[in-house]
Design an enzyme around this catalytic site. Structure first.
Site, PDB file in Angstrom:
ATOM      1  CD  GLU A 172     -45.019  42.595 -59.145  1.00  0.00           C
ATOM      2  OE1 GLU A 172     -44.255  43.193 -59.941  1.00  0.00           O
ATOM      3  OE2 GLU A 172     -44.818  42.526 -57.912  1.00  0.00           O
TER       4      GLU A 172
ATOM      5  CD  GLU B 256     -44.382  42.224 -52.323  1.00  0.00           C
ATOM      6  OE1 GLU B 256     -43.224  42.336 -52.759  1.00  0.00           O
ATOM      7  OE2 GLU B 256     -45.224  43.140 -52.402  1.00  0.00           O
TER       8      GLU B 256
END
Length: 374
Positions: A195, A200
């Site tokens: 991933e 974020e």
């Protein structure tokens, strides 16, 4: 407008990793490798959101909570994802606005998102993601409605550069993300196939101890099993900038010998990871008990496959992104009814939701040999 070009997958052994040290030097060294004629970048995707192209971007429709028992319900609704003045907006709203507060918290109200056609079919039944009943197990329905869009069905690539120009949201316990997942889980389920988290962040104020909307992180996830994810060995963050005040570029450089992210331009790296050992070695595992899922592959496995793009705005969750006991967090990660505590404190957090997430453009380049462009 939108540019599409055929996907090109080119492997080139760049030799710039002799330059170790400062992150800026690492990026500059790789760009120098390109300039010497080994290969160059060709733009294969550009979307400036003059329109919302749902052939390219597919909405996820699910109550699954992103694998983190988050509190949002992802859907395809122009109240939550829409294009205006050349930008895509993702705006969280309350489910109670649609079905009434009493049905969110009880009345045995059934929220059925299985769908009746390919365009509105539920995309994940994980954690009861396609059908939930208010009050079942003592829990409210997901009280927040938001959006998560992806290119899994329309566009994926291996190696290149990504730039997403975005403005982040303000709002306590909001969780915006720009990231990538593998099209095929070649090495197994998450995180064995990898991933890539380009960005974020958290919508909380800058006073939030881990960092709020003045901070973002970039992370790689990898490991042989979901409890074995040493993400902290491939993570860096940047702080000190109000990410909600203006648009900024969140970039990724990805190739066989280097993975890194940057902020606004390539001379400002965030995560900088020269791949001079395998990810198996970086994780420090032994056999037994674990088998190496990337055995026989290059050092950059699992990040050697096709990946697709994801943009989403999540809310809350119980797996630790929002730590317990910090900043008057209104729920506990260990509470089986955490969603109830969150929603019961709506008066605390909902007034802080003042700014949606906005995306001005998405661009992708892939590597091609210079001769291929002549």
């Amino acid at each position: 407008y939108i540019i599409f070009r055929p996907r090109v997958f080119v492997h080139c052994a760049a030799n710039s990793m002799a330059f170790l040290g400062l992150k800026v030097i690492l990026v500059a060294a790789f760009l120098a490798c390109e300039a010497r004629g080994l290969r160059q970048l060709q733009q294969v995707l550009y979307d400036d959101f003059d329109d919302f192209n749902l052939t390219l971007w597919k909405h996820e429709i699910t109550l699954s909570g992103g694998g983190n028992w988050e509190f949002e319900y992802y859907t395809n609704n122009r109240s939550n994802s829409y294009v205006s003045d050349g930008a895509l907006y993702i705006k969280p709203t309350l489910l109670a606005d649609q079905i009434g507060d009493a049905n969110v918290v009880g009345n045995n109200f059934n929220l059925d998102v299985w769908g009746g056609s390919p365009a509105d079919a539920c995309t994940s039944n994980f954690n009861y993601g396609c059908f939930r009943t208010a009050g079942a197990g003592g829990n409210y329905l997901n009280p927040v409605v938001s959006a998560r869009i992806r290119t899994a069905e329309s566009f994926s690539f291996t190696y290149g550069k990504v730039e997403v120009r975005a403005k982040l949201p303000r709002g306590d316990w909001l969780w915006p993300a720009i990231w990538m997942l593998p099209t095929d889980n070649q090495y197994g389920g998450w995180p064995a196939s990898g991933e890539i988290d380009i960005m974020e962040s958290r919508g909380n104020s800058p006073s939030y101890p881990p960092g709020g909307y003045d901070t973002f992180g970039s992370t790689l996830h990898f490991g042989p099993y979901y409890t074995e994810d040493p993400w902290d060995k491939a993570h860096q963050s940047l702080s000190g900038v109000d990410l909600t005040a203006d648009f900024h570029v969140y970039g990724l450089i990805w190739n066989e010998t280097y993975m890194g992210t940057y902020f606004d331009n390539e001379s400002n790296p965030v995560l900088s990871l020269p791949i001079n050992q395998s990810f198996w070695s970086l994780g420090g595992w032994t056999t037994p008990p674990w088998n190496n899922p990337w055995s026989g592959r290059g050092n950059n496995a699992p990040f050697d496959r096709r990946y697709y793009l994801i943009i989403n705005l999540a809310c809350g969750g119980t797996t630790g992104y929002f730590s317990d006991g910090v900043a008057n967090k209104p729920w506990s990660n260990n509470d089986p009814h955490s969603v109830n505590s969150f929603y019961n404190n709506k008066a605390q957090w909902y007034p802080t939701w003042t700014t949606p997430m906005a995306v001005d453009s998405v661009a992708v380049w892939t590597y091609v040999e210079r001769e291929a462009l002549n």
